[in-house]
Design a protein around this motif. Structure first.
Motif, mmCIF file in Angstrom:
data_model
loop_
_atom_site.group_PDB
_atom_site.id
_atom_site.type_symbol
_atom_site.label_atom_id
_atom_site.label_comp_id
_atom_site.label_asym_id
_atom_site.label_seq_id
_atom_site.Cartn_x
_atom_site.Cartn_y
_atom_site.Cartn_z
ATOM 1 N N SER A 5 4.029 1.516 -10.972
ATOM 2 C CA SER A 5 4.835 0.790 -9.998
ATOM 3 C C SER A 5 3.959 0.150 -8.939
ATOM 4 O O SER A 5 4.137 -1.012 -8.579
ATOM 5 N N ASN A 6 3.012 0.911 -8.407
ATOM 6 C CA ASN A 6 2.113 0.385 -7.378
ATOM 7 C C ASN A 6 0.886 1.294 -7.339
ATOM 8 O O ASN A 6 0.878 2.320 -6.662
ATOM 9 N N SER A 44 3.485 12.580 -2.275
ATOM 10 C CA SER A 44 2.203 13.172 -1.875
ATOM 11 C C SER A 44 2.186 14.686 -1.999
ATOM 12 O O SER A 44 1.124 15.297 -1.984
ATOM 13 N N ASN A 102 0.786 -1.239 0.000
ATOM 14 C CA ASN A 102 0.000 0.000 0.000
ATOM 15 C C ASN A 102 0.815 1.283 0.000
ATOM 16 O O ASN A 102 0.264 2.355 -0.179
ATOM 17 N N ALA A 145 4.670 6.172 -10.814
ATOM 18 C CA ALA A 145 4.111 5.760 -9.526
ATOM 19 C C ALA A 145 2.887 4.861 -9.733
ATOM 20 O O ALA A 145 2.750 3.832 -9.085
ATOM 21 N N ASP A 175 9.822 0.827 -7.695
ATOM 22 C CA ASP A 175 10.633 1.257 -8.837
ATOM 23 C C ASP A 175 11.178 2.664 -8.665
ATOM 24 O O ASP A 175 11.836 3.183 -9.560
ATOM 25 N N ARG A 212 -2.038 1.059 -6.087
ATOM 26 C CA ARG A 212 -2.708 1.236 -4.806
ATOM 27 C C ARG A 212 -1.954 2.233 -3.925
ATOM 28 O O ARG A 212 -2.534 3.129 -3.339
ATOM 29 N N ALA A 213 -0.624 2.039 -3.901
ATOM 30 C CA ALA A 213 0.188 2.949 -3.095
ATOM 31 C C ALA A 213 0.095 4.364 -3.652
ATOM 32 O O ALA A 213 0.041 5.334 -2.899
ATOM 33 N N ALA A 214 0.057 4.488 -4.977
ATOM 34 C CA ALA A 214 -0.055 5.810 -5.584
ATOM 35 C C ALA A 214 -1.363 6.473 -5.180
ATOM 36 O O ALA A 214 -1.384 7.638 -4.786
ATOM 37 N N ARG A 215 -2.461 5.698 -5.237
ATOM 38 C CA ARG A 215 -3.753 6.261 -4.856
ATOM 39 C C ARG A 215 -3.724 6.687 -3.399
ATOM 40 O O ARG A 215 -4.175 7.772 -3.045
ATOM 41 N N LEU A 216 -3.161 5.832 -2.538
ATOM 42 C CA LEU A 216 -3.109 6.144 -1.111
ATOM 43 C C LEU A 216 -2.104 7.253 -0.805
ATOM 44 O O LEU A 216 -1.997 7.689 0.322
ATOM 45 N N SER A 217 -1.333 7.675 -1.819
ATOM 46 C CA SER A 217 -0.426 8.803 -1.616
ATOM 47 C C SER A 217 -1.005 10.088 -2.181
ATOM 48 O O SER A 217 -0.313 11.087 -2.295
#
Lengths: 506, 355
Positions: B235-236, A356, A341, B232, A346, B238-243
């Protein structure tokens, strides 16, 4: 049949997960295996199921020593392991699932569907299961999937069945269906090891209990002789409380209200959630698997949706449609399961720490590298981050330092509400204490902090007060002297909140 | 200041070692380095095949340059499309519709400009240079819109990119062919200048467009929010959305950009040839673009890709085609070599990553 596990030891690296555990179970017995996360329950059962190998000790079946080297050995010995994630193929009918991997063939080598169907129907009849074997597994609810797995275990003539938290995702009606099935198996002289966190269910269905704590069998006996309260205290032990980091605070001295949640509901994971967080406050939210706390806070953060309810920030109602809006409003959410999450494998350390705020700091879409660098360099010191170059891959860092990078990303957004979901997951002890220190320090800077954790100890050590969730509702709130592991465990397993001492006086 | 003797070790030896170390460092850390080396080897091979004549070095150079201009100009269109494809693949997606988008935007350009009876712009009284500029603008907008439509179906409709663009590929081509039946167009000669305008006697405009677009996209990928968010997301996600990354917006813009770049390629192609074969133009273009991106180091699963790498990849494939031509390899066999190169390139990249 009788299965005995004697003096089982197992360690992973320097971590002793099982330290000399012995127990036995007989056919026709339902035995609860209890313990907190990390107590060693799964390791013990994985050894019995042949999934992993013990370091020392022995497994005896009807007094005979048997070596379990692979899952097939365990199955041959009559032990079935029903994992939490069921091993069923959604796109095949029930009767084909029953023979998955051991399909029946006709003489010409094609699948003998008729025979598979007949045998499935036969076992369903024997086990009093009212289910059409031709139904697709996809169309079954969670309890029937459990039942199909159990019947499959019965078909291989298993006499001991291990069930790993079978009721976690079930509704009450579904739970009672599974319990009926378990009673039927008991009548057929099958022994069941029932792993569960729900103590009420344990009282209802089990004959005996075993409690593991820190790799040791700390208590066992008949369920009829104990209460859920006893079981909860066995699970956490009495000597676990370590030095509290909680600040001495005058209860009247709370900051202004920052976030207020009213009646938040998404039907599926959480219902009617109400709470308020103030500036400078650290509140904990805890519960067991399936309590819905992560889904709740992801919804507040705009990563998931909610159906009804309202959010207020500093008294003004806000609507959050996506995560970017949440960040702009001053809400930050550090997710659980860092690898899935939070980590962009990469990308570099620097990029992981600044993603962010890319949009926030950019002018006409061009990334303001200098500003990001200034912000990050400042945090690097406060977070005690150990790293090489800014442009090294994020994967070059240890878990604890990766987590600090993720934390620094959120601090860069200058949040008013910081939600930390399992912040010390997969982090070594030193970094864990660092993170606690950072949390305390941020609260002193008047950030409202919400710590989500499955470890009651963590909540007790760090938080001013805590909400305990059970199946999507806030079961109770604890603070001050009420905030101990027994109370939290009782609420987390569905127990009713007792009246607070202060309220009783009134 | 006193010179520190330790700071000046024997120069010769050190230099040799430095080169070796630099090479090893580059090989291990710069994913584009091996691709560049491969390209250089191919170019040397091609130069040797062309034959080197010491007596008339001027003429030889002339021939060499002409050959190169030909190669580059012929591949500029696909080269531009491959750049967009790189972005698409970097998000973890794919775009199979580029060939069909090429013909539908090409057809649109010709409808607008037709010098015959039915040129739309001509009918409403816009001619000459304004018509050319308006056409360019409208065609680019059309391409962008088509790409955005595909992007919407992927992000809002949750259609997998492979399916969405496969559908678009069939629809765009078929619609174009239906409406251009028996249609014979000629575009104004001014329009042809877009591609065939001569700079210092050289017809290199398409090459310049390619280079400029590559430079812009290089900057976009390295320095802009959009560019980094693409990586981003791939790459991931889910992590991008959560960021706080608006994943849908990024994806939508990537497919829209793809459509825009294809429409540029369409303009170049129409202005180079003066017409377009609507049933065959752009067929297999998606595969060539994907091949160039992959040879250039782009990961099919997303999260990694290089604008410069794709340029190298395109050149490697182009030079190889040229070589096969020079060697006289039968045309039907050339695709096999292309396929071979793609597989070997990925194989080598996987090897160097695991070591």
């Amino acid at each position: 049949m009788k299965v005995e596990m004697q003096n089982i030891r197992k360690s992973f690296g320097s971590n002793d997960v099982l330290k000399d555990v012995s127990f036995s179970i007989q056919g026709g017995e339902i035995c609860a295996l209890l313990g907190e996360n990390g107590a060693g329950k799964s390791t013990l059962m994985n050894i019995l199921g042949g999934v992993i190998q013990k370091d020392s000790g022995s497994i005896l079946i009807d007094g005979k020593r048997i070596g379990f080297e692979k899952p097939a050995d365990s199955i041959d010995a009559g032990i079935a392991f029903i994992h939490q994630e069921l091993n069923l193929v959604n796109d095949l009918p029930i009767y084909e699932n029953m023979f998955l991997g051991r399909e029946l063939k006709t003489k010409r080598g094609s699948l003998d569907l008729q025979e598979m169907y007949r045998k499935t129907a036969e076992i369903f009849e024997r086990m009093n299961v009212d289910l059409d074997p031709r139904k697709m597994v996809r169309d079954l609810d969670a309890s029937y999937k459990q039942i199909v797995e159990i019947c499959r275990a019965m078909m291989t003539n298993s006499s001991i069945i291990i069930m790993d938290e079978p009721t976690t995702s079930l509704t009450d009606a579904e739970v009672s269906r599974v319990f009926t099935m378990m009673k039927t198996m008991q009548d057929h002289q099958v022994g069941i090891i029932f792993i569960s966190h729900k103590l009420n269910e344990v009282m209802q269905i089990c004959d005996r209990y075993l409690v593991l704590r820190d790799g040791l069998l700390v208590s066992e006996g008949n369920v009829s002789g104990v209460t859920t309260k006893d079981l909860a205290s066995y699970m956490v032990g009495f000597d676990v409380r370590t030095e509290s980091l909680r600040r001495e605070k005058d209860p009247d001295d709370i900051g202004e209200e920052v976030l207020r949640v009213e009646g938040l509901t998404d039907e599926e994971h959480f219902r009617d959630i109400n709470f308020t967080v103030h500036a400078g406050e650290i509140i904990g939210v805890t519960g067991l698997l399936g309590d819905g706390r992560s889904e709740l806070f992801q919804a507040i953060f705009g990563a998931d949706t909610y159906r009804t309810g309202k959010l207020y920030l500093y008294g003004n109602e806000i609507k959050i449609a996506n995560t970017y809006q949440a960040i702009k409003a001053g809400i930050a959410y550090l997710p659980r399961n860092r690898k899935e999450n939070a980590i962009l494998k990469d990308m570099t350390i620097f990029e992981n720490a600044s993603i962010s705020t890319w949009s926030m700091f950019s002018r006409r879409g061009i990334i303001n590298t200098r500003k990001h660098r200034d912000v990050f360099e400042q945090q690097r010191n406060t977070l005690r981050l150990k790293m090489g170059e800014l442009t090294d891959s994020i994967m070059s860092l240890s878990g604890g330092n990766q987590q600090k990078v993720v934390l620094s990303k959120w601090l860069a957004t200058n949040p008013r509400v910081l939600i930390l979901d399992n912040p010390t997951q997969g982090v070594d002890v030193g970094a864990k204490e660092d993170i606690y220190d950072i949390i305390i320090k941020l609260a002193e800077e008047n950030i409202a902090i919400i710590v989500l954790s499955s470890e009651a100890q963590e909540i007790i050590r760090v938080c001013d007060r805590a909400l305990v969730m059970y199946h999507g509702v806030i079961q109770g709130e604890v603070s001050g002297n009420d905030m101990d592991e027994q109370t939290i465990m009782r609420l987390a397993t569905g127990g009713e909140p007792e009246l607070k001492r202060s309220e009783q006086q009134i | 200041m006193m010179p520190n003797p330790e700071m000046t070790p024997p120069v010769n030896n050190n230099k040799k070692r430095n080169v070796k170390e630099w090479f090893q460092h580059k090989w291990a850390n710069d994913p584009l380095f091996s691709i560049l080396i491969a390209l250089i080897i191919m170019v040397i091979l091609q130069t040797l095949t062309l034959g080197f004549d010491y007596d008339s070095i001027g003429q030889w150079f002339q021939a060499w340059t002409n050959n190169w201009i030909n190669i580059l100009r012929n591949n500029a269109g696909v080269g531009i499309v491959a750049l967009g494809m790189t972005f698409v693949i970097m998000t973890g997606g794919i775009d199979l519709s580029v060939g069909s988008t090429l013909v539908i935007t090409g057809a649109f350009a010709m409808y607008l400009l037709d010098t015959g009876a039915s040129g739309i712009l001509g009918e409403i009284g816009i001619t000459g240079t304004p018509a050319i500029f308006l056409t360019i603008l409208l065609v680019l907008a059309f391409g962008y819109l088509l790409g955005a439509l595909i992007g919407v179906s992927i992000t809002k409709g949750l259609v997998p990119p492979f399916i969405a663009t496969l559908g678009a590929m069939m629809i765009f081509r078929s619609v174009t062919q239906h409406f251009t039946q028996g249609y014979n167009t000629t575009v104004p000669t001014e329009f042809l200048q877009i591609a065939s305008f001569k700079l210092g006697n050289l017809m290199i405009m398409p090459i310049i467009y390619w280079a400029v677009i590559a430079a812009i996209l290089y900057y976009v990928s390295k320095r802009t929010t959009f560019g980094r968010q693409i990586i981003a997301v791939g790459s991931n996600e889910r992590a991008a959305r959560l960021s706080g990354v608006n994943v849908n917006k990024v994806k939508l813009r990537v497919y829209a950009l793809m459509g825009l770049l294809v429409s540029i390629a369409a303009i170049i192609q129409v202005s180079r040839i003066g017409s377009m074969d609507f049933s065959n133009a752009g067929r297999g273009m998606e595969m060539d673009a994907i091949a160039a991106a992959v040879v250039g180091g782009t990961h099919m699963l997303g999260g990694r890709g290089f604008v410069l790498g794709t340029v190298y990849g395109m050149l490697i494939i182009a030079v190889m085609n040229n070589l096969l031509n020079l060697f006289g390899v039968p045309p039907f066999l050339r695709e096999a070599f292309k396929g071979f190169i793609v597989i070997v390139a990925v194989l080598l990249q996987r090897k160097s990553e695991s070591s």
